[in-house]
Design a protein around this motif. Structure first.
Motif, PDB file in Angstrom:
ATOM      1  N   GLY A  59       0.789  -1.230   0.000  1.00 36.30           N
ATOM      2  CA  GLY A  59       0.000   0.000   0.000  1.00 36.30           C
ATOM      3  C   GLY A  59       0.816   1.271   0.000  1.00 36.30           C
ATOM      4  N   ILE A  60       1.810   1.357   0.871  1.00 36.71           N
ATOM      5  CA  ILE A  60       2.634   2.563   0.958  1.00 36.71           C
ATOM      6  C   ILE A  60       3.413   2.775  -0.326  1.00 36.71           C
ATOM      7  CG2 ILE A  60       4.559   3.650   2.168  1.00 36.71           C
ATOM      8  CD1 ILE A  60       1.906   3.639   3.684  1.00 36.71           C
ATOM      9  N   GLN A  61       3.915   1.682  -0.903  1.00 35.53           N
ATOM     10  CA  GLN A  61       4.643   1.775  -2.179  1.00 35.53           C
ATOM     11  C   GLN A  61       3.724   2.293  -3.289  1.00 35.53           C
ATOM     12  OE1 GLN A  61       6.479  -1.873  -3.458  1.00 35.53           O
ATOM     13  NE2 GLN A  61       6.877  -1.101  -5.524  1.00 35.53           N
ATOM     14  N   LEU A  62       2.465   1.825  -3.297  1.00 33.19           N
ATOM     15  CA  LEU A  62       1.520   2.258  -4.319  1.00 33.19           C
ATOM     16  C   LEU A  62       1.195   3.743  -4.168  1.00 33.19           C
ATOM     17  CD1 LEU A  62      -0.298   1.594  -6.688  1.00 33.19           C
ATOM     18  CD2 LEU A  62      -2.062   0.850  -5.069  1.00 33.19           C
ATOM     19  N   ILE A  63       0.998   4.203  -2.941  1.00 29.10           N
ATOM     20  CA  ILE A  63       0.748   5.634  -2.699  1.00 29.10           C
ATOM     21  C   ILE A  63       1.919   6.450  -3.223  1.00 29.10           C
ATOM     22  CG2 ILE A  63       0.507   7.404  -0.919  1.00 29.10           C
ATOM     23  CD1 ILE A  63      -0.954   5.331   0.789  1.00 29.10           C
ATOM     24  N   ASP A  64       3.130   5.997  -2.930  1.00 32.88           N
ATOM     25  CA  ASP A  64       4.332   6.709  -3.374  1.00 32.88           C
ATOM     26  C   ASP A  64       4.399   6.786  -4.893  1.00 32.88           C
ATOM     27  OD1 ASP A  64       7.017   7.876  -2.698  1.00 32.88           O
ATOM     28  OD2 ASP A  64       7.673   6.178  -3.926  1.00 32.88           O
ATOM     29  N   GLU A  65       4.061   5.696  -5.570  1.00 28.37           N
ATOM     30  CA  GLU A  65       4.094   5.692  -7.038  1.00 28.37           C
ATOM     31  C   GLU A  65       3.062   6.639  -7.622  1.00 28.37           C
ATOM     32  OE1 GLU A  65       4.842   1.977  -9.286  1.00 28.37           O
ATOM     33  OE2 GLU A  65       4.596   0.999  -7.338  1.00 28.37           O
ATOM     34  N   VAL A  66       1.857   6.640  -7.061  1.00 33.56           N
ATOM     35  CA  VAL A  66       0.794   7.521  -7.553  1.00 33.56           C
ATOM     36  C   VAL A  66       1.223   8.981  -7.426  1.00 33.56           C
ATOM     37  CG1 VAL A  66      -1.544   8.366  -7.126  1.00 33.56           C
ATOM     38  CG2 VAL A  66      -1.077   5.904  -7.121  1.00 33.56           C
ATOM     39  N   LYS A  67       1.764   9.356  -6.265  1.00 33.85           N
ATOM     40  CA  LYS A  67       2.170  10.753  -6.049  1.00 33.85           C
ATOM     41  C   LYS A  67       3.366  11.124  -6.917  1.00 33.85           C
ATOM     42  CE  LYS A  67       0.503  13.190  -3.650  1.00 33.85           C
ATOM     43  NZ  LYS A  67      -0.676  14.065  -3.833  1.00 33.85           N
ATOM     44  N   ARG A  68       4.225  10.171  -7.201  1.00 39.34           N
ATOM     45  CA  ARG A  68       5.400  10.459  -8.029  1.00 39.34           C
ATOM     46  C   ARG A  68       5.003  10.655  -9.491  1.00 39.34           C
ATOM     47  NH1 ARG A  68       8.221   6.874 -10.775  1.00 39.34           N
ATOM     48  NH2 ARG A  68       7.400   5.126  -9.520  1.00 39.34           N
ATOM     49  N   ILE A  69       4.093   9.838  -9.979  1.00 40.54           N
ATOM     50  CA  ILE A  69       3.700   9.909 -11.389  1.00 40.54           C
ATOM     51  C   ILE A  69       2.722  11.045 -11.644  1.00 40.54           C
ATOM     52  CG2 ILE A  69       2.585   8.665 -13.281  1.00 40.54           C
ATOM     53  CD1 ILE A  69       3.518   6.060 -11.944  1.00 40.54           C
ATOM     54  N   ASN A  70       1.749  11.223 -10.757  1.00 39.46           N
ATOM     55  CA  ASN A  70       0.708  12.250 -10.942  1.00 39.46           C
ATOM     56  C   ASN A  70       0.689  13.127  -9.685  1.00 39.46           C
ATOM     57  OD1 ASN A  70      -2.473  11.892 -12.659  1.00 39.46           O
ATOM     58  ND2 ASN A  70      -1.462  13.729 -11.928  1.00 39.46           N
ATOM     59  N   LYS A  71       1.791  13.859  -9.472  1.00 38.92           N
ATOM     60  CA  LYS A  71       2.037  14.523  -8.188  1.00 38.92           C
ATOM     61  C   LYS A  71       1.052  15.639  -7.859  1.00 38.92           C
ATOM     62  CE  LYS A  71       5.619  17.550 -10.146  1.00 38.92           C
ATOM     63  NZ  LYS A  71       7.048  17.956 -10.034  1.00 38.92           N
ATOM     64  N   HIS A  72       0.389  16.190  -8.859  1.00 39.89           N
ATOM     65  CA  HIS A  72      -0.521  17.299  -8.598  1.00 39.89           C
ATOM     66  C   HIS A  72      -1.953  16.841  -8.290  1.00 39.89           C
ATOM     67  CE1 HIS A  72       2.545  20.179  -9.600  1.00 39.89           C
ATOM     68  NE2 HIS A  72       2.710  19.654 -10.802  1.00 39.89           N
ATOM     69  N   ALA A  73      -2.207  15.550  -8.448  1.00 40.12           N
ATOM     70  CA  ALA A  73      -3.563  15.047  -8.193  1.00 40.12           C
ATOM     71  C   ALA A  73      -3.831  14.925  -6.700  1.00 40.12           C
ATOM     72  CB  ALA A  73      -3.744  13.684  -8.856  1.00 40.12           C
ATOM     73  N   GLY A  74      -5.070  15.224  -6.302  1.00 39.73           N
ATOM     74  CA  GLY A  74      -5.475  14.940  -4.937  1.00 39.73           C
ATOM     75  C   GLY A  74      -5.630  13.440  -4.783  1.00 39.73           C
ATOM     76  N   LEU A  75      -5.255  12.894  -3.620  1.00 40.29           N
ATOM     77  CA  LEU A  75      -5.268  11.448  -3.430  1.00 40.29           C
ATOM     78  C   LEU A  75      -6.091  11.066  -2.203  1.00 40.29           C
ATOM     79  CD1 LEU A  75      -4.291   8.577  -4.089  1.00 40.29           C
ATOM     80  CD2 LEU A  75      -2.232   9.052  -2.739  1.00 40.29           C
ATOM     81  N   ILE A  76      -7.097  10.227  -2.430  1.00 42.65           N
ATOM     82  CA  ILE A  76      -7.907   9.680  -1.349  1.00 42.65           C
ATOM     83  C   ILE A  76      -7.614   8.190  -1.245  1.00 42.65           C
ATOM     84  CG2 ILE A  76     -10.243   9.241  -0.485  1.00 42.65           C
ATOM     85  CD1 ILE A  76     -11.165  11.691  -2.052  1.00 42.65           C
ATOM     86  N   VAL A  77      -7.272   7.730  -0.045  1.00 42.42           N
ATOM     87  CA  VAL A  77      -6.970   6.318   0.188  1.00 42.42           C
ATOM     88  C   VAL A  77      -8.130   5.667   0.924  1.00 42.42           C
ATOM     89  CG1 VAL A  77      -5.506   4.739   1.501  1.00 42.42           C
ATOM     90  CG2 VAL A  77      -4.463   6.573   0.162  1.00 42.42           C
ATOM     91  N   ILE A  78      -8.523   4.485   0.441  1.00 36.46           N
ATOM     92  CA  ILE A  78      -9.559   3.678   1.089  1.00 36.46           C
ATOM     93  C   ILE A  78      -8.906   2.404   1.605  1.00 36.46           C
ATOM     94  CG2 ILE A  78     -11.708   2.400   0.753  1.00 36.46           C
ATOM     95  CD1 ILE A  78     -12.362   4.310  -1.538  1.00 36.46           C
TER      96      ILE A  78
END
Length: 228
Positions: A59-78
């Motif tokens: 999970g933490i690795q996936l969050i990191d990848e999402v923020k790295r690739i699309n860093k300006h997007a707001g991110l909600i985790v479920i």
């Protein structure tokens, strides 16, 4: 706004997509991390929702990848892990919001809208629109520098319409947006209609232009056309 949601069950996909479309946003769905990463590599999104239920070990690795690739997007985790530490870890890693399972579709839509609002305002607390000035922190409204007395729900509706100005907002979208603020009643549509009627009357009495128009059979649209 472009929204991407990763949710393996697809339980609420149609409901969420229709509600967000009613607010003028486009939503895409994926069912796993592989599809998610492919999407964000090829497209830019304003909000990304990631369900970590099947990705608890990564999970933490996936969050990191999402923020790295699309860093300006707001991110909600479920997550189905409702531990305090899981939430803290996700927020420290870059998530903007955290939602526990089980949840209602209306709650996720409200969280998405709140995140998009903060993004649209660049974290500003004041909205200015012609003769209107809205303080989001103080929850106050000025019309030509004169304080307008609104109830909590009238205030939320005003902000909602301004955030979606020049777009038709459906009745169903309004019901979803305010569902968590209204009593459990079979007459929610009538209650919302009454709030909108009171909001328009108070604004008109204060000398505000008539921006909010009824689109019969569909919903409402805020537009700078009619004047008193």
């Amino acid at each position: 706004m472009e929204i991407l949601i990763m949710e393996s069950s697809g339980k609420f996909s149609d409901e969420i997509a229709n509600d967000l479309l009613g607010m003028g946003h486009r939503t895409e769905f994926v069912i796993n991390a592989l599809e998610l990463k492919q999407k964000i590599k090829n497209s830019i999104y304003d909000c990304i929702v990631v369900d970590l239920t099947d990705e608890e070990n990564n999970g933490i690795q996936l969050i990191d990848e999402v923020k790295r690739i699309n860093k300006h997007a707001g991110l909600i985790v479920i997550s189905s892990d409702n531990s305090f530490q899981k939430k803290i870890d996700a927020l420290y890693q870059g998530a903007d919001d955290f939602l526990n399972k089980p949840y209602e579709a209306s709650e996720l839509v409200a969280r998405i809208f709140s995140l998009l609002r903060r993004s649209n305002l660049n974290n500003k607390n004041i909205i200015r629109y012609n003769e209107l000035q809205i303080d989001l922190l103080a929850k106050s409204v000025l019309v030509n520098e004169v304080l307008l007395g609104l109830t909590k729900k009238e205030f939320e509706l005003l902000v909602f319409f301004l955030e979606h100005k020049n777009k038709v907002v459906t009745k169903d979208a309004l019901l979803t947006y305010l569902s968590g603020q209204l009593e459990d009643s079979k007459n929610k549509a009538d209650i919302i209609y009454a709030h909108i009627k009171n909001l328009k009357r108070k604004m008109s009495d204060a000398g505000c232009k008539i921006y909010l128009n009824t689109i019969y059979g569909i919903g409402y649209k805020w537009e700078d056309q009619k004047v008193l």
